[in-house]
Design a protein around this motif. Structure first.
Motif, short mmCIF file in Angstrom:
data_model
loop_
_atom_site.label_atom_id
_atom_site.label_comp_id
_atom_site.label_asym_id
_atom_site.label_seq_id
_atom_site.Cartn_x
_atom_site.Cartn_y
_atom_site.Cartn_z
N GLY A 112 0.81 -1.22 0.00
CA GLY A 112 0.00 0.00 0.00
C GLY A 112 0.84 1.26 0.00
N GLU A 113 1.90 1.27 0.79
CA GLU A 113 2.77 2.46 0.87
C GLU A 113 3.50 2.69 -0.45
OE1 GLU A 113 2.96 4.72 3.27
OE2 GLU A 113 1.46 3.65 4.43
N ALA A 114 4.00 1.62 -1.06
CA ALA A 114 4.70 1.75 -2.34
C ALA A 114 3.74 2.22 -3.42
CB ALA A 114 5.36 0.43 -2.73
N ALA A 115 2.52 1.68 -3.42
CA ALA A 115 1.52 2.09 -4.41
C ALA A 115 1.13 3.56 -4.21
CB ALA A 115 0.29 1.19 -4.33
N ALA A 116 0.99 3.98 -2.98
CA ALA A 116 0.64 5.38 -2.70
C ALA A 116 1.76 6.31 -3.16
CB ALA A 116 0.36 5.58 -1.22
N SER A 117 3.00 5.93 -2.91
CA SER A 117 4.15 6.74 -3.33
C SER A 117 4.21 6.82 -4.85
CB SER A 117 5.43 6.12 -2.77
OG SER A 117 6.53 6.91 -3.11
N GLN A 118 3.96 5.69 -5.52
CA GLN A 118 3.97 5.67 -6.98
C GLN A 118 2.88 6.59 -7.53
OE1 GLN A 118 1.38 4.18 -9.04
NE2 GLN A 118 2.47 4.80 -10.88
N LYS A 119 1.71 6.55 -6.92
CA LYS A 119 0.59 7.39 -7.38
C LYS A 119 0.92 8.87 -7.25
CE LYS A 119 -4.34 8.04 -6.89
NZ LYS A 119 -5.10 8.81 -5.97
N LYS A 120 1.52 9.25 -6.13
CA LYS A 120 1.89 10.66 -5.94
C LYS A 120 2.92 11.11 -6.97
CE LYS A 120 0.89 10.80 -1.01
NZ LYS A 120 1.44 10.89 0.34
N ALA A 121 3.91 10.25 -7.21
CA ALA A 121 4.94 10.60 -8.20
C ALA A 121 4.33 10.68 -9.59
CB ALA A 121 6.06 9.57 -8.18
N ALA A 122 3.44 9.75 -9.94
CA ALA A 122 2.80 9.77 -11.26
C ALA A 122 1.95 11.02 -11.42
CB ALA A 122 1.96 8.51 -11.45
N GLU A 123 1.21 11.39 -10.38
CA GLU A 123 0.39 12.59 -10.46
C GLU A 123 1.24 13.84 -10.63
OE1 GLU A 123 -1.92 12.21 -6.88
OE2 GLU A 123 -3.45 11.00 -7.88
N LEU A 124 2.37 13.90 -9.96
CA LEU A 124 3.27 15.04 -10.09
C LEU A 124 3.83 15.11 -11.51
CD1 LEU A 124 4.74 17.44 -8.85
CD2 LEU A 124 6.48 15.85 -8.01
N ILE A 125 4.23 13.98 -12.05
CA ILE A 125 4.73 13.94 -13.42
C ILE A 125 3.66 14.42 -14.39
CG2 ILE A 125 5.52 12.40 -15.27
CD1 ILE A 125 6.82 10.68 -13.01
N LEU A 126 2.45 13.90 -14.22
CA LEU A 126 1.35 14.29 -15.12
C LEU A 126 1.02 15.78 -15.00
CD1 LEU A 126 -0.97 11.18 -14.64
CD2 LEU A 126 0.25 11.84 -16.74
N SER A 127 1.10 16.30 -13.77
CA SER A 127 0.80 17.73 -13.58
C SER A 127 1.84 18.63 -14.26
CB SER A 127 0.71 18.06 -12.08
OG SER A 127 2.01 18.11 -11.49
N ARG A 128 3.01 18.09 -14.51
CA ARG A 128 4.07 18.85 -15.19
C ARG A 128 4.03 18.64 -16.70
NH1 ARG A 128 4.06 21.16 -10.90
NH2 ARG A 128 5.71 21.08 -9.36
N GLY A 129 3.00 17.92 -17.17
CA GLY A 129 2.81 17.75 -18.61
C GLY A 129 3.64 16.65 -19.24
N ASP A 130 4.13 15.74 -18.44
CA ASP A 130 4.91 14.62 -18.97
C ASP A 130 4.19 13.32 -18.65
OD1 ASP A 130 7.04 13.30 -20.21
OD2 ASP A 130 8.53 14.58 -19.24
N ARG A 131 4.76 12.20 -19.08
CA ARG A 131 4.18 10.89 -18.81
C ARG A 131 5.07 10.09 -17.88
NH1 ARG A 131 2.71 7.53 -23.92
NH2 ARG A 131 4.14 6.30 -22.73
N PRO A 132 4.41 9.34 -16.96
CA PRO A 132 5.20 8.47 -16.07
C PRO A 132 5.85 7.33 -16.85
CG PRO A 132 2.92 8.63 -15.30
CD PRO A 132 3.02 9.34 -16.59
#
Length: 64
Positions: free
Chosen positions: A44-64
């Protein structure tokens, strides 16, 4: 070779994704309920961390 902050963030996102998968796989091999619960939390913790990183990448206009 020069790495950007986005390169490093994408690498972290990939590593967090792979950690969630690995922890889930390891969890299926564990018979001890306490350790299984701990590994479930790690998934759960690894998945939550991955989700936050993916959302940050997407918010910057790039792809995870």
């Amino acid at each position: 070779m020069k790495f950007t902050d986005m390169d490093m963030l994408q690498d972290y996102e990939k590593d967090a994704r792979m950690a969630a998968l690995a922890y889930a796989l390891i969890q299926t091999e564990i018979m001890d309920n306490t350790l299984r619960t701990i590994m479930g939390r790690a998934v759960g913790e690894a998945a939550a961390s991955q989700k936050k990183a993916a959302e940050l990448i997407l918010s910057r206009g790039d792809r995870p």
